[in-house]
Write a protein that holds these residues in place. Structure first.
Motif, PDB file in Angstrom:
ATOM      1  N   VAL A 149      35.090 -59.151 -15.183  1.00 47.31           N
ATOM      2  CA  VAL A 149      36.518 -59.420 -14.977  1.00 47.31           C
ATOM      3  C   VAL A 149      37.305 -58.113 -15.014  1.00 47.31           C
ATOM      4  CG1 VAL A 149      38.562 -60.572 -15.909  1.00 47.31           C
ATOM      5  CG2 VAL A 149      36.372 -61.773 -15.869  1.00 47.31           C
ATOM      6  N   ARG A 150      36.978 -57.233 -15.952  1.00 44.76           N
ATOM      7  CA  ARG A 150      37.631 -55.925 -16.015  1.00 44.76           C
ATOM      8  C   ARG A 150      37.422 -55.152 -14.713  1.00 44.76           C
ATOM      9  NH1 ARG A 150      39.174 -53.602 -20.881  1.00 44.76           N
ATOM     10  NH2 ARG A 150      38.718 -54.767 -22.788  1.00 44.76           N
ATOM     11  N   SER A 151      36.209 -55.189 -14.189  1.00 46.26           N
ATOM     12  CA  SER A 151      35.886 -54.464 -12.962  1.00 46.26           C
ATOM     13  C   SER A 151      36.643 -55.026 -11.772  1.00 46.26           C
ATOM     14  CB  SER A 151      34.378 -54.504 -12.711  1.00 46.26           C
ATOM     15  OG  SER A 151      33.672 -53.910 -13.782  1.00 46.26           O
ATOM     16  N   LEU A 152      36.752 -56.355 -11.701  1.00 43.64           N
ATOM     17  CA  LEU A 152      37.501 -56.972 -10.609  1.00 43.64           C
ATOM     18  C   LEU A 152      38.977 -56.621 -10.701  1.00 43.64           C
ATOM     19  CD1 LEU A 152      37.578 -58.747  -8.126  1.00 43.64           C
ATOM     20  CD2 LEU A 152      37.773 -60.752  -9.622  1.00 43.64           C
ATOM     21  N   GLN A 153      39.496 -56.540 -11.914  1.00 42.33           N
ATOM     22  CA  GLN A 153      40.898 -56.170 -12.090  1.00 42.33           C
ATOM     23  C   GLN A 153      41.138 -54.737 -11.593  1.00 42.33           C
ATOM     24  OE1 GLN A 153      42.603 -54.003 -14.420  1.00 42.33           O
ATOM     25  NE2 GLN A 153      44.615 -54.758 -13.787  1.00 42.33           N
ATOM     26  N   LEU A 154      40.169 -53.856 -11.843  1.00 40.71           N
ATOM     27  CA  LEU A 154      40.285 -52.475 -11.378  1.00 40.71           C
ATOM     28  C   LEU A 154      40.144 -52.377  -9.865  1.00 40.71           C
ATOM     29  CD1 LEU A 154      38.145 -50.643 -14.101  1.00 40.71           C
ATOM     30  CD2 LEU A 154      40.620 -50.476 -13.801  1.00 40.71           C
ATOM     31  N   LEU A 155      39.203 -53.132  -9.309  1.00 41.16           N
ATOM     32  CA  LEU A 155      38.959 -53.093  -7.866  1.00 41.16           C
ATOM     33  C   LEU A 155      40.087 -53.756  -7.091  1.00 41.16           C
ATOM     34  CD1 LEU A 155      36.874 -52.517  -5.506  1.00 41.16           C
ATOM     35  CD2 LEU A 155      36.131 -54.893  -5.846  1.00 41.16           C
ATOM     36  N   GLY A 156      40.555 -54.877  -7.621  1.00 44.44           N
ATOM     37  CA  GLY A 156      41.542 -55.688  -6.913  1.00 44.44           C
ATOM     38  C   GLY A 156      40.871 -56.885  -6.268  1.00 44.44           C
ATOM     39  N   LYS A 157      41.391 -58.051  -6.543  1.00 43.11           N
ATOM     40  CA  LYS A 157      40.793 -59.295  -6.044  1.00 43.11           C
ATOM     41  C   LYS A 157      40.689 -59.315  -4.526  1.00 43.11           C
ATOM     42  CE  LYS A 157      43.231 -62.541  -4.851  1.00 43.11           C
ATOM     43  NZ  LYS A 157      44.258 -63.568  -4.630  1.00 43.11           N
ATOM     44  N   ASP A 158      41.681 -58.765  -3.849  1.00 39.48           N
ATOM     45  CA  ASP A 158      41.714 -58.845  -2.379  1.00 39.48           C
ATOM     46  C   ASP A 158      40.521 -58.156  -1.731  1.00 39.48           C
ATOM     47  OD1 ASP A 158      44.036 -60.259  -2.564  1.00 39.48           O
ATOM     48  OD2 ASP A 158      45.354 -58.569  -2.113  1.00 39.48           O
ATOM     49  N   ARG A 159      40.053 -57.066  -2.340  1.00 38.57           N
ATOM     50  CA  ARG A 159      38.906 -56.339  -1.771  1.00 38.57           C
ATOM     51  C   ARG A 159      37.663 -57.236  -1.787  1.00 38.57           C
ATOM     52  NH1 ARG A 159      37.073 -50.891  -1.729  1.00 38.57           N
ATOM     53  NH2 ARG A 159      35.197 -50.885  -0.425  1.00 38.57           N
ATOM     54  N   LEU A 160      37.454 -57.951  -2.868  1.00 38.67           N
ATOM     55  CA  LEU A 160      36.305 -58.851  -2.959  1.00 38.67           C
ATOM     56  C   LEU A 160      36.459 -60.027  -2.004  1.00 38.67           C
ATOM     57  CD1 LEU A 160      33.642 -59.663  -4.354  1.00 38.67           C
ATOM     58  CD2 LEU A 160      35.021 -60.844  -6.094  1.00 38.67           C
ATOM     59  N   VAL A 161      37.646 -60.588  -1.955  1.00 43.57           N
ATOM     60  CA  VAL A 161      37.907 -61.719  -1.063  1.00 43.57           C
ATOM     61  C   VAL A 161      37.646 -61.329   0.393  1.00 43.57           C
ATOM     62  CG1 VAL A 161      39.731 -63.195  -0.111  1.00 43.57           C
ATOM     63  CG2 VAL A 161      39.515 -62.923  -2.589  1.00 43.57           C
ATOM     64  N   GLN A 162      38.127 -60.170   0.799  1.00 48.95           N
ATOM     65  CA  GLN A 162      37.938 -59.719   2.179  1.00 48.95           C
ATOM     66  C   GLN A 162      36.462 -59.572   2.526  1.00 48.95           C
ATOM     67  OE1 GLN A 162      40.256 -56.120   2.241  1.00 48.95           O
ATOM     68  NE2 GLN A 162      42.200 -57.216   2.020  1.00 48.95           N
ATOM     69  N   SER A 163      35.684 -59.035   1.607  1.00 44.20           N
ATOM     70  CA  SER A 163      34.252 -58.867   1.846  1.00 44.20           C
ATOM     71  C   SER A 163      33.558 -60.210   1.973  1.00 44.20           C
ATOM     72  CB  SER A 163      33.617 -58.049   0.715  1.00 44.20           C
ATOM     73  OG  SER A 163      34.152 -56.747   0.670  1.00 44.20           O
ATOM     74  N   LEU A 164      33.913 -61.152   1.119  1.00 46.37           N
ATOM     75  CA  LEU A 164      33.303 -62.484   1.181  1.00 46.37           C
ATOM     76  C   LEU A 164      33.719 -63.213   2.456  1.00 46.37           C
ATOM     77  CD1 LEU A 164      33.717 -63.579  -2.545  1.00 46.37           C
ATOM     78  CD2 LEU A 164      31.586 -62.986  -1.380  1.00 46.37           C
ATOM     79  N   ALA A 165      34.948 -63.025   2.883  1.00 47.74           N
ATOM     80  CA  ALA A 165      35.418 -63.662   4.117  1.00 47.74           C
ATOM     81  C   ALA A 165      34.619 -63.168   5.318  1.00 47.74           C
ATOM     82  CB  ALA A 165      36.905 -63.404   4.313  1.00 47.74           C
ATOM     83  N   VAL A 166      34.341 -61.874   5.358  1.00 47.31           N
ATOM     84  CA  VAL A 166      33.537 -61.301   6.445  1.00 47.31           C
ATOM     85  C   VAL A 166      32.133 -61.893   6.434  1.00 47.31           C
ATOM     86  CG1 VAL A 166      32.475 -59.177   7.315  1.00 47.31           C
ATOM     87  CG2 VAL A 166      34.850 -59.164   6.547  1.00 47.31           C
TER      88      VAL A 166
END
Length: 436
Positions: A149-166
């Motif tokens: 959760v800490r890592s996702l907060q640092l990365l930003g949720k949108d970056r993960l969402v965009q990768s999963l959407a692709v």
């Protein structure tokens, strides 16, 4: 045979369906899944689904939607491979790969695994315990929730969402505005089809290939999701056997090919996942009940992974220790073992760790600092209030407040920094500015 896959492809409008299914492997795995679920039913775990992708051709060569299509009692006609469920911890490898590509983390870098609160959201680890300082590698191997959760907060949720959407995660794309930090712990939707295809990118140097189900499929261009460097480092971390999610009482490892794998258990123990891969195949396994009934004994490690291992022993028996070649974009360097950062002047315990030149942080460790203290070590000074004499220099480990609380709550002794000089004019001026 293959009724769920046939129905899936028929819905797409295909008339003459010619798949890539390897019938020899398909029949063996159908029997394996059937026998495995018969034993699992003694624990009230009724069903399983399996997908196998050939990593060289990116073709789906085995597809099992349920343990028995003809089982009307436990919903045998349901396609468990396509059903959208909670993915548990299975998205963590992608998160950490993205963090490494963003220069946020390296395998040796330390993350604080202590209580945290994000605007009312307070994630917990699976065992509801805290581990204090942990490396990213340790956090992934032990599937710790708080560091993720800490890592996702640092990365930003949108970056993960965009990768999963692709990568074809339609539910994630649809719900992207509703998703928060909990998505990395399973607070989103995913299917076995999507997760198996996602993990196959780690076997393809970080490129996502849309899996081919039938021979008439048109080739699509691969999409770069993560770098070959981060993919390789994830492969190394997920292929270790001395992990807490190694299944209990699993003895048949003599001929098990070297694989990387990640487990996941959804909230309420409704879904058990285990996705594994090597250079030859990516195998996705889901176990659970189509009724979504939770079972206390259900877990990715002890329910889905034994079946995953059995499948690899069946389709890739005695394949040896062939493994992925380290790309030129990955290098090694000496880092401080206590932070994972480049060694500072006072760092004495060093280890070798992977990093990505030009991408990974070049921050220098400063966890041990030279502090000015009084002769009796009861007061510390800054340069503004340091006396002309009667002081000395001493090395102290700088411990952030949240770690101090963790130590105190767990009765762990640590060296405390002496309180700052109460007569310090600089501190007094800063306080006056703060309140006025």
């Amino acid at each position: 045979m293959l009724p769920q896959l046939s129905l899936k492809l028929k819905k797409s409008g295909s008339e003459n369906i010619r798949t890539h299914i390897d019938m020899n492997k398909q029949f063996k795995l159908e029997k394996l899944v059937s026998d495995y679920t018969q034993a699992a039913k003694l624990k009230n775990i009724q069903n399983a689904a399996v997908i196998v992708i050939d990593n060289q051709t990116h073709q789906v060569i085995s597809y099992i939607g349920s343990a028995d299509f003809r089982d009307t009692i436990d919903g045998g006609e349901v396609n468990g491979a396509a059903a959208v469920r909670q993915p548990g911890s299975t998205l963590k490898p992608l998160l950490y790969a993205l963090c490494m590509d963003a220069g946020i983390l390296t395998p040796n870098q330390i993350i604080n695994d202590v209580a945290v609160n994000y605007q009312g959201y307070t994630p917990e680890n699976f065992d509801r315990k805290f581990n204090g300082y942990v490396s990213m590698e340790y956090a992934l191997e032990h599937s710790l929730n708080i560091p993720a959760v800490r890592s996702l907060q640092l990365l930003g949720k949108d970056r993960l969402v965009q990768s999963l959407a692709v990568c074809g995660f339609e539910s994630v794309k649809k719900d992207q505005d509703k998703l928060g930090l909990s998505m990395i712990l399973g607070g989103c939707g995913a299917s076995l089809e999507q997760l198996t295809a996602l993990f196959s990118l780690f076997a393809s140097q970080g490129f996502y290939y849309s899996p081919s189900y039938q021979r008439t499929d048109t080739c699509t261009s691969p999409k770069s999701i993560v770098s070959s460097a981060s993919a390789y480092m994830i492969n190394e971390m997920l292929s270790k056997l001395n992990r807490p999610d190694f299944p209990l009482n699993w003895q048949s490892t003599a001929h098990l090919p070297k694989i990387a794998w990640k487990t996941g258990t959804s909230y309420g123990r409704r879904d058990a996942w285990s996705i594994g891969y090597n250079g030859h195949y990516t195998v996705g396994v889901w176990c659970g009940n189509f009724s979504a009934r939770g079972v206390p004994e259900l877990s990715g490690a002890n329910t889905a992974t034994p079946l995953l291992f059995k499948i690899f022993n069946t389709i890739d028996y005695d394949a040896g220790d062939q493994w992925f070649i380290k790309p030129a974009s990955v290098d090694e360097r000496m880092v401080c073992s206590e932070t994972g950062l480049l060694p500072g002047a006072n760092c004495t315990n060093l280890v070798t760790g992977y990093f990505i030149p030009g991408v990974s942080s070049s921050r220098v460790c400063a966890h041990i600092q030279e502090i000015f203290v009084s002769a009796d070590e009861k007061i510390s000074y800054c340069r503004a209030c340091m006396p002309a004499n009667g002081y000395k220099k001493k090395l102290f480990r700088v411990i952030p407040p949240e770690m101090q609380r963790f130590y105190e709550e767990n009765h762990i002794v640590y060296q405390k920094l002496p309180p700052h000089n109460p007569s310090c004019e600089k501190i007094f001026r800063e306080y006056i500015q703060l309140i006025f």
